[in-house]
Write a protein that holds these residues in place. Structure first.
Motif, short mmCIF file in Angstrom:
data_model
loop_
_atom_site.label_atom_id
_atom_site.label_comp_id
_atom_site.label_asym_id
_atom_site.label_seq_id
_atom_site.Cartn_x
_atom_site.Cartn_y
_atom_site.Cartn_z
N SER A 216 5.27 12.81 20.10
CA SER A 216 5.46 12.12 21.39
C SER A 216 4.99 10.67 21.29
CB SER A 216 4.74 12.87 22.49
OG SER A 216 3.40 12.53 22.52
N ASN A 220 7.56 7.70 21.85
CA ASN A 220 7.16 6.89 22.99
C ASN A 220 7.09 5.41 22.60
OD1 ASN A 220 6.44 6.69 25.62
ND2 ASN A 220 4.73 8.09 25.48
N ARG B 151 12.23 7.53 28.28
CA ARG B 151 10.87 7.88 27.87
C ARG B 151 10.39 9.12 28.59
NH1 ARG B 151 6.91 2.73 27.49
NH2 ARG B 151 5.47 4.31 26.75
N ALA B 155 9.23 12.57 26.70
CA ALA B 155 7.91 13.18 26.91
C ALA B 155 8.07 14.58 27.50
CB ALA B 155 7.07 12.30 27.82
#
Lengths: 224, 242
Positions: A216, A220, B151, B155
């Motif tokens: 992540s 990200n 994003r 996530a």
């Protein structure tokens, strides 16, 4: 690979402890939550003693979530995390180091704090070793999941609230087992199965949580 | 096959056919299912009329588990193949799945009150379904929390995959622990422990729930794709003007 890993941990410790009271605030927060619970129950000895395990675990969860933001979001905000990700260290190692420093600054401090809180909640001395061992697994697990939650929420609009909303559901199995272990210890029943299950949960999360957090973190950063 | 519908335009063409079809089947399913469940099926010999709550409660519970699992599979597909529609699917299905979970919990409470004498118990099945609802809500909150929608989707996908461990816990909670909630009646190795006069209304309702889900998700996916195209168009227009 251990040299840079411990350098990250040492840096986090220096930064937080160098700021003075931050480490102590976690302990203070923990004892404060415990006292508020006991007072809200009216200070009734029998009632507080029965709820003791639940109070300790709730306070531990809240204080661990409190420290997450300072370990992760600060480094994200000032760009340290980008630099770390550009280094030859693997993202897994970076995240694992962060999780370790979060535990050292939060969970590890809660073990002595639980010793202070125990007499406030009328927990008998005989149940303390079990409580501490179960808290050890619980806080380590919380640092692993908390790190994952922090990695997921980096750069979001309200990371604090979001973190709690995401991490708490994932944390429930450990919370249940911890409560069961403490209740069994207070009732002088066998505690081994609960402690073993807690250890199993922790060991399962040990490689997986940093792996998920590393993924992540990289996705990200790439899209930001 | 997986690649084929990664193209949003192809998917939209498919959805234009599937959505109305599913909506019609859903209307028929609910019409027939509700008649079977509320009028044509017999009352239970022990629970009398309250057993009819089952025809909503059980399909909703099935859907709650199914939707979450499908979202997690879509998240994995999105990661592995960079499948655009699969990524959007998880986002589109989440509120629908959360609604099914809520229906399951509410009808369960309404059923538990007359039958067990309590709205709620901290029993393994109920607790794990409540955790499932929290996982849905956490996912929705996380996906919406980023200024860049991609994003949020990335996530959320990781959170979905991590939360997948809860699904077997829910499914087998009634077998692993001795709970207030009864064990499974249908998915057993021997014959289902439910009479066919109740099985058919239940399966019809389950079909109607599934069609409702398909129709809603198609609609939400269409909306999401349109919204993205509109955003791109806005940027282009702004770019041309500048």
């Amino acid at each position: 690979m251990t040299g840079p890993l411990f350098a990250i941990v040492a840096r986090d410790l220096r930064l937080t402890l160098g700021r003075g009271s931050e480490g102590l605030v976690t302990v203070f927060f923990f004892v404060l939550v415990v006292s508020v619970f006991a007072l809200a129950l009216g200070g009734d000895t029998a009632l507080v003693a029965r709820a003791a395990a639940g109070i300790i675990w709730t306070a531990a969860v809240l204080s661990a979530l409190l420290t997450l933001e300072s370990v992760y979001h600060r480094d994200y905000a000032d760009g340290t995390l980008d630099l770390l990700l550009l280094s030859p260290l693997s993202p897994w190692h970076i995240v694992a180091a962060k999780m370790l420093s979060h535990w050292l600054l939060g969970g590890a401090l809660l073990l002595p704090a639980a010793l202070v809180a125990a007499p406030l909640l009328f927990i008998p001395a005989a149940a303390l070793p079990v409580l501490l061992l179960s808290l050890l697994f619980g806080t380590l697990y919380l640092s692993l999941l908390g790190g994952l939650g922090a990695a997921l929420t980096l750069g979001s609009r309200r990371p604090g609230v979001l973190l709690v909303v995401i991490v708490l559901p994932l944390y429930t199995p450990m919370l249940l087992l911890g409560g069961m272990a403490a209740a069994a210890a207070l009732a002088e029943m066998p505690v081994r199965p609960y402690l073993l299950l807690q250890a199993a949960l922790f060991l399962a999360a040990l490689p997986l949580a940093p792996a998920a957090a590393a993924v992540s973190l990289t996705t990200n950063m790439r899209s930001s | 096959m997986i690649r084929r519908f990664a193209n949003p335009t192809r998917f939209l063409a498919l959805a234009r056919v599937v959505m109305p079809l599913a909506a019609i089947l859903c209307a028929f399913g609910f019409g027939l299912g509700l008649w079977l469940a509320l009028a044509a099926s017999p009352p239970d010999y022990q629970q009398q009329e309250t057993v009819r709550i089952m025809y909503v409660h059980v399909p909703a519970a099935w859907m709650a588990l199914f939707v979450y699992t499908s979202m997690a599979i879509a998240a994995i597909t999105g990661f592995v193949w960079k499948h655009v529609v699969a990524e959007l699917y998880a986002k589109a299905a989440a509120p629908v799945g959360a609604a099914f979970t809520l229906i399951c919990l509410v009808t369960g409470a309404l059923w538990g009150q007359p039958m067990w004498g309590t709205w709620w118990a901290w029993d393994a099945r109920m607790t794990s379904v409540l955790v499932l609802l929290f996982l849905y809500l956490g996912y929705i909150a996380l996906v919406d929390a980023f200024d860049d929608p991609q994003r949020g989707i990335n996530a959320g996908a990781i959170l979905l995959i991590v939360g997948l461990v809860n699904i077997p816990v829910i499914k087998f909670s009634v077998d692993w622990w001795n709970t207030l909630h009864q064990p499974a009646s249908l998915t057993r190795l021997d014959a289902p422990a439910i009479d066919s006069t109740m099985l058919w209304p239940l399966l019809t309702m389950a079909f109607a729930f599934k069609m409702l889900f398909v129709a809603l998700v198609c609609l939400r996916l269409q909306t999401e794709i349109m919204r993205r195209r509109l955003a791109v168009r806005h940027q282009q227009v702004a770019g041309e003007a500048a």
